[in-house]
Design an enzyme around this catalytic site. Sequence first.
Site, PDB file in Angstrom:
ATOM      1  N   HIS A 102     -10.051   1.725   2.203  1.00  0.00           N
ATOM      2  CA  HIS A 102      -9.615   3.067   2.618  1.00  0.00           C
ATOM      3  C   HIS A 102     -10.809   3.978   2.907  1.00  0.00           C
ATOM      4  O   HIS A 102     -10.695   4.913   3.702  1.00  0.00           O
ATOM      5  CB  HIS A 102      -8.738   3.713   1.544  1.00  0.00           C
ATOM      6  CG  HIS A 102      -7.355   3.166   1.480  1.00  0.00           C
ATOM      7  ND1 HIS A 102      -6.427   3.360   2.480  1.00  0.00           N
ATOM      8  CD2 HIS A 102      -6.728   2.425   0.525  1.00  0.00           C
ATOM      9  CE1 HIS A 102      -5.293   2.767   2.150  1.00  0.00           C
ATOM     10  NE2 HIS A 102      -5.446   2.190   0.966  1.00  0.00           N
TER      11      HIS A 102
ATOM     12  N   HIS B 185      -9.233  -3.586  -1.723  1.00  0.00           N
ATOM     13  CA  HIS B 185      -8.189  -2.852  -0.999  1.00  0.00           C
ATOM     14  C   HIS B 185      -8.482  -1.354  -1.015  1.00  0.00           C
ATOM     15  O   HIS B 185      -8.440  -0.685   0.032  1.00  0.00           O
ATOM     16  CB  HIS B 185      -6.828  -3.149  -1.636  1.00  0.00           C
ATOM     17  CG  HIS B 185      -5.699  -2.377  -1.044  1.00  0.00           C
ATOM     18  ND1 HIS B 185      -4.719  -2.971  -0.282  1.00  0.00           N
ATOM     19  CD2 HIS B 185      -5.377  -1.052  -1.095  1.00  0.00           C
ATOM     20  CE1 HIS B 185      -3.859  -2.042   0.111  1.00  0.00           C
ATOM     21  NE2 HIS B 185      -4.231  -0.872  -0.379  1.00  0.00           N
ATOM     22  N   GLU B 186      -8.765  -0.810  -2.197  1.00  0.00           N
ATOM     23  CA  GLU B 186      -9.009   0.634  -2.291  1.00  0.00           C
ATOM     24  C   GLU B 186     -10.267   1.034  -1.529  1.00  0.00           C
ATOM     25  O   GLU B 186     -10.289   2.068  -0.852  1.00  0.00           O
ATOM     26  CB  GLU B 186      -9.087   1.080  -3.752  1.00  0.00           C
ATOM     27  CG  GLU B 186      -7.787   0.928  -4.522  1.00  0.00           C
ATOM     28  CD  GLU B 186      -6.575   1.528  -3.830  1.00  0.00           C
ATOM     29  OE1 GLU B 186      -6.709   2.558  -3.134  1.00  0.00           O
ATOM     30  OE2 GLU B 186      -5.474   0.959  -3.974  1.00  0.00           O
TER      31      GLU B 186
ATOM     32  N   CYS C 294       0.849  -1.186   0.000  1.00  0.00           N
ATOM     33  CA  CYS C 294       0.000   0.000   0.000  1.00  0.00           C
ATOM     34  C   CYS C 294       0.883   1.234   0.000  1.00  0.00           C
ATOM     35  O   CYS C 294       1.898   1.278   0.705  1.00  0.00           O
ATOM     36  CB  CYS C 294      -0.889  -0.016   1.243  1.00  0.00           C
ATOM     37  SG  CYS C 294      -2.021   1.377   1.369  1.00  0.00           S
TER      38      CYS C 294
END
Length: 176
Positions: free
Chosen positions: A145, A141-142, A99
């Site tokens: 956030h 994953h994104e 990341c």
Amino acid sequence: MIHAILKMGDPRLLRVAAPVERYDTPELRALIDDMFETMAHAQGVGLAAPQIGVDLQLVIFGFERNDRYPDAPAVPRTILCNPVIEPLSDEMEDGWEGCLSVPGLRGLVPRYRHIRYSGYDPAGQRIEREAEGFHARVVQHECDHLIGRLYPTRIRDLTKFGYTEVLFPEMDPNAD
């Protein structure tokens, strides 16, 4: 404009992002341009607005080839506002992740193998796609956030978390 990328430990990365409410504005277009420029400069495969200190549910991702993930298949360039992820099966797959907000480290992270994701493009048009494998991993994953979650919190076995140069000595030391 290239923005500084917030690093793990910055409390702004732990916030839940606000929805994008206004589409097709000069401000949104400029932010997206800045995000793509920042992502390219950092050699990333994706970037979420909170990583540059912007509290919006906005992610970008996509690449043809990436030195940080040399064996990964291409992922289509995507801009996604207010994303929603739906797993299409219970099948999980472990994969190594890094990341831009956790530089120099990699961890083995379980993710859904096959998902449907939806949201809106910058003009406010609905997007709905299915993804599997690495593409699905990048989306998940994104989107983490946007809920204040970083990948290390998903790692099940901390012996599979460490410095990229130690775990993968064959990789380019500048890749993370």
